[in-house]
Scaffold this motif. Sequence first.
Motif, PDB file in Angstrom:
ATOM      1  N   GLN A 148       0.831  -1.213   0.000  1.00 30.40           N
ATOM      2  CA  GLN A 148       0.000   0.000   0.000  1.00 30.40           C
ATOM      3  C   GLN A 148       0.867   1.266   0.000  1.00 30.40           C
ATOM      4  O   GLN A 148       0.349   2.378   0.133  1.00 30.40           O
ATOM      5  CB  GLN A 148      -0.914   0.022   1.238  1.00 30.40           C
ATOM      6  CG  GLN A 148      -1.686  -1.257   1.487  1.00 30.40           C
ATOM      7  CD  GLN A 148      -2.410  -1.776   0.263  1.00 30.40           C
ATOM      8  OE1 GLN A 148      -3.106  -1.027  -0.409  1.00 30.40           O
ATOM      9  NE2 GLN A 148      -2.248  -3.074  -0.026  1.00 30.40           N
ATOM     10  N   ASN A 149       2.178   1.094  -0.143  1.00 29.92           N
ATOM     11  CA  ASN A 149       3.123   2.219  -0.136  1.00 29.92           C
ATOM     12  C   ASN A 149       3.053   3.019   1.166  1.00 29.92           C
ATOM     13  O   ASN A 149       3.167   4.249   1.167  1.00 29.92           O
ATOM     14  CB  ASN A 149       2.873   3.145  -1.333  1.00 29.92           C
ATOM     15  CG  ASN A 149       3.137   2.457  -2.654  1.00 29.92           C
ATOM     16  OD1 ASN A 149       4.158   1.799  -2.827  1.00 29.92           O
ATOM     17  ND2 ASN A 149       2.208   2.580  -3.589  1.00 29.92           N
ATOM     18  N   ALA A 150       2.872   2.302   2.253  1.00 34.08           N
ATOM     19  CA  ALA A 150       2.824   2.919   3.583  1.00 34.08           C
ATOM     20  C   ALA A 150       4.012   2.434   4.408  1.00 34.08           C
ATOM     21  O   ALA A 150       4.553   1.349   4.175  1.00 34.08           O
ATOM     22  CB  ALA A 150       1.521   2.571   4.290  1.00 34.08           C
ATOM     23  N   GLN A 151       4.417   3.258   5.366  1.00 32.10           N
ATOM     24  CA  GLN A 151       5.472   2.851   6.292  1.00 32.10           C
ATOM     25  C   GLN A 151       4.928   1.801   7.252  1.00 32.10           C
ATOM     26  O   GLN A 151       3.748   1.831   7.636  1.00 32.10           O
ATOM     27  CB  GLN A 151       5.984   4.067   7.073  1.00 32.10           C
ATOM     28  CG  GLN A 151       7.160   3.756   7.987  1.00 32.10           C
ATOM     29  CD  GLN A 151       7.690   4.985   8.711  1.00 32.10           C
ATOM     30  OE1 GLN A 151       7.020   6.018   8.785  1.00 32.10           O
ATOM     31  NE2 GLN A 151       8.892   4.889   9.254  1.00 32.10           N
ATOM     32  N   ASN A 176      14.976 -11.382  11.621  1.00 35.76           N
ATOM     33  CA  ASN A 176      14.587 -11.953  10.331  1.00 35.76           C
ATOM     34  C   ASN A 176      13.610 -11.044   9.583  1.00 35.76           C
ATOM     35  O   ASN A 176      13.712 -10.879   8.366  1.00 35.76           O
ATOM     36  CB  ASN A 176      13.953 -13.336  10.536  1.00 35.76           C
ATOM     37  CG  ASN A 176      14.965 -14.395  10.943  1.00 35.76           C
ATOM     38  OD1 ASN A 176      16.182 -14.170  10.858  1.00 35.76           O
ATOM     39  ND2 ASN A 176      14.485 -15.541  11.397  1.00 35.76           N
ATOM     40  N   ILE A 177      12.668 -10.470  10.297  1.00 32.99           N
ATOM     41  CA  ILE A 177      11.684  -9.595   9.647  1.00 32.99           C
ATOM     42  C   ILE A 177      12.342  -8.301   9.184  1.00 32.99           C
ATOM     43  O   ILE A 177      12.143  -7.844   8.047  1.00 32.99           O
ATOM     44  CB  ILE A 177      10.512  -9.291  10.601  1.00 32.99           C
ATOM     45  CG1 ILE A 177       9.755 -10.577  10.952  1.00 32.99           C
ATOM     46  CG2 ILE A 177       9.566  -8.256   9.985  1.00 32.99           C
ATOM     47  CD1 ILE A 177       9.208 -11.327   9.753  1.00 32.99           C
ATOM     48  N   LEU A 178      13.153  -7.708  10.021  1.00 32.33           N
ATOM     49  CA  LEU A 178      13.767  -6.423   9.672  1.00 32.33           C
ATOM     50  C   LEU A 178      14.722  -6.562   8.485  1.00 32.33           C
ATOM     51  O   LEU A 178      14.859  -5.626   7.687  1.00 32.33           O
ATOM     52  CB  LEU A 178      14.482  -5.840  10.888  1.00 32.33           C
ATOM     53  CG  LEU A 178      13.546  -5.332  11.992  1.00 32.33           C
ATOM     54  CD1 LEU A 178      14.337  -4.976  13.245  1.00 32.33           C
ATOM     55  CD2 LEU A 178      12.734  -4.141  11.517  1.00 32.33           C
ATOM     56  N   ARG A 179      15.355  -7.677   8.359  1.00 36.43           N
ATOM     57  CA  ARG A 179      16.248  -7.860   7.207  1.00 36.43           C
ATOM     58  C   ARG A 179      15.472  -7.917   5.886  1.00 36.43           C
ATOM     59  O   ARG A 179      16.042  -7.661   4.820  1.00 36.43           O
ATOM     60  CB  ARG A 179      17.081  -9.130   7.393  1.00 36.43           C
ATOM     61  CG  ARG A 179      18.263  -8.946   8.336  1.00 36.43           C
ATOM     62  CD  ARG A 179      19.173 -10.156   8.333  1.00 36.43           C
ATOM     63  NE  ARG A 179      18.585 -11.288   9.033  1.00 36.43           N
ATOM     64  CZ  ARG A 179      18.703 -11.498  10.348  1.00 36.43           C
ATOM     65  NH1 ARG A 179      19.360 -10.617  11.096  1.00 36.43           N
ATOM     66  NH2 ARG A 179      18.153 -12.560  10.912  1.00 36.43           N
ATOM     67  N   PRO A 184      12.914   1.551   6.350  1.00 37.86           N
ATOM     68  CA  PRO A 184      12.927   1.526   7.812  1.00 37.86           C
ATOM     69  C   PRO A 184      11.534   1.573   8.436  1.00 37.86           C
ATOM     70  O   PRO A 184      10.644   2.287   7.967  1.00 37.86           O
ATOM     71  CB  PRO A 184      13.747   2.769   8.176  1.00 37.86           C
ATOM     72  CG  PRO A 184      14.631   2.987   6.994  1.00 37.86           C
ATOM     73  CD  PRO A 184      13.796   2.619   5.816  1.00 37.86           C
ATOM     74  N   VAL A 185      11.365   0.814   9.499  1.00 36.63           N
ATOM     75  CA  VAL A 185      10.083   0.682  10.184  1.00 36.63           C
ATOM     76  C   VAL A 185      10.145   1.381  11.540  1.00 36.63           C
ATOM     77  O   VAL A 185      11.216   1.737  12.037  1.00 36.63           O
ATOM     78  CB  VAL A 185       9.715  -0.801  10.395  1.00 36.63           C
ATOM     79  CG1 VAL A 185       9.877  -1.593   9.106  1.00 36.63           C
ATOM     80  CG2 VAL A 185      10.553  -1.437  11.510  1.00 36.63           C
ATOM     81  N   ILE A 186       8.971   1.551  12.126  1.00 41.63           N
ATOM     82  CA  ILE A 186       8.856   2.006  13.513  1.00 41.63           C
ATOM     83  C   ILE A 186       8.527   0.789  14.362  1.00 41.63           C
ATOM     84  O   ILE A 186       7.515   0.116  14.133  1.00 41.63           O
ATOM     85  CB  ILE A 186       7.761   3.080  13.669  1.00 41.63           C
ATOM     86  CG1 ILE A 186       8.085   4.303  12.818  1.00 41.63           C
ATOM     87  CG2 ILE A 186       7.607   3.481  15.138  1.00 41.63           C
ATOM     88  CD1 ILE A 186       6.965   5.338  12.774  1.00 41.63           C
ATOM     89  N   VAL A 225      15.552   0.444  10.942  1.00 38.92           N
ATOM     90  CA  VAL A 225      14.703   1.002  11.991  1.00 38.92           C
ATOM     91  C   VAL A 225      14.693   2.522  11.900  1.00 38.92           C
ATOM     92  O   VAL A 225      15.739   3.162  11.991  1.00 38.92           O
ATOM     93  CB  VAL A 225      15.179   0.562  13.399  1.00 38.92           C
ATOM     94  CG1 VAL A 225      14.298   1.195  14.476  1.00 38.92           C
ATOM     95  CG2 VAL A 225      15.154  -0.958  13.522  1.00 38.92           C
ATOM     96  N   ASP A 226      13.519   3.087  11.668  1.00 40.23           N
ATOM     97  CA  ASP A 226      13.334   4.538  11.673  1.00 40.23           C
ATOM     98  C   ASP A 226      13.303   5.058  13.103  1.00 40.23           C
ATOM     99  O   ASP A 226      13.873   6.101  13.423  1.00 40.23           O
ATOM    100  CB  ASP A 226      12.025   4.880  10.949  1.00 40.23           C
ATOM    101  CG  ASP A 226      11.582   6.307  11.170  1.00 40.23           C
ATOM    102  OD1 ASP A 226      12.392   7.223  10.942  1.00 40.23           O
ATOM    103  OD2 ASP A 226      10.425   6.526  11.571  1.00 40.23           O
ATOM    104  N   GLY A 227      12.611   4.307  13.963  1.00 30.84           N
ATOM    105  CA  GLY A 227      12.500   4.722  15.354  1.00 30.84           C
ATOM    106  C   GLY A 227      11.750   3.681  16.153  1.00 30.84           C
ATOM    107  O   GLY A 227      11.344   2.631  15.634  1.00 30.84           O
ATOM    108  N   VAL A 228      11.553   3.977  17.410  1.00 30.01           N
ATOM    109  CA  VAL A 228      10.824   3.065  18.289  1.00 30.01           C
ATOM    110  C   VAL A 228       9.809   3.866  19.085  1.00 30.01           C
ATOM    111  O   VAL A 228      10.106   4.944  19.590  1.00 30.01           O
ATOM    112  CB  VAL A 228      11.790   2.296  19.227  1.00 30.01           C
ATOM    113  CG1 VAL A 228      12.644   3.242  20.061  1.00 30.01           C
ATOM    114  CG2 VAL A 228      11.022   1.318  20.121  1.00 30.01           C
TER     115      VAL A 228
END
Length: 396
Positions: A148-151, A176-179, A184-186, A225-228
Amino acid sequence: MGKSLTLPNSSGSTYEYTAGNFGSVDGPKGNFKSRIAFSAAHVVADPLAATDPVSNSQIDWDSTLSYRRHLWSHGFAVAEAMDTAQRGMGLSYEMAKELIKRSAAEARTVNGRIACGAGTDHLTPHPAVKLEDVEAAYEEQCAFVQDQNAQIILMASRALAQCAQGPEDYERIYGNILRQVSSPVILHWLGDMFDPSLSGYWGFKNLDNAMEVCLNVIWDNKDKVDGVKISLLDAEREIEMRRLLPKGIKMYTGDDFNYAELIQGDEKGFSHALLGIFDAIAPAASAALHAMDDGDLARYNSLLEKTVPLSRHIFQKPTFSYKTGIVFMSYLNGHQSHFRMIGGAESARSIVHLSDLFTLADKAGLLSDPEQAAERMKLVLNLAGIRQEGMVSGKL
């Protein structure tokens, strides 16, 4: 006219209250410059759906998407399909997918920023669930959000909390997921006060040990990782953790008790925000963040300090029932025509709680039309058996 009410208190008696004596905050439009501010957004139930409201609630899409446009107009990014939208608490994953799809499309039409929750809630926790199942569930939901082209906001997993044997399992699954993600995700660390099923997340009930595991995941995958966002309602722990983050990794406060000082920050740093309370206090929070952009910290603090008693009230124990107060604020302010929630969650708070919410919102300048809000409050009070005098028709 029409702004005087008879309200109940905790002693079982009633008192008279007149709304509208504190003015209303009209938040400015436009994006913020000095902080990133996500508002987690609620969903509006369809009160006319001919389905069981507890087990098969339906969404009023027009009102739900309209509220997101309201948030974007005030400068907020939208955090979609999170716990504020009753994710896993009335909002099924199938409904969440449709919500993400529609909101992401809406964001593109207004050039609004959006990030969406990806978790494992289509995987029912049970003893037979294995780590491989959790990983596959995360992969499926992350792929959907990316499509959906969303973060991605990588949500905490009830299934992982149940089947993980220790911190190494969390590090393995998250790694495993982050790789695999494309951008980058939150990360979202949701405390058990918001969801008791997440007790002992990261492999430890001791928060010092849990924080170390979360930090290990971030340091090992800092490029993804963008942030937490942490939602622990513990300001000191949030400050400690943000000082330990790798350079460039953002802290997004999820502290609905201490957000004003955490966003302002100190000489060593500050928190951005991803907050459920912004849904309810958008005009005041927008005005405060624009004041910060202008260097006017006195106005920033003056505006937000009036909202804190309301936020602490909405998020009081049991904290996971805060969604009821968020939706009630939307109803009072005319963003929806009714006070009905998916899963029947409008019943999660007492009439005394809602009455106190009304007065706190009024004192914070968060009733955009006090007369309309008072008339709507009277309807709820009458339904609870607290008779109101002088009800007028119209503006409901």
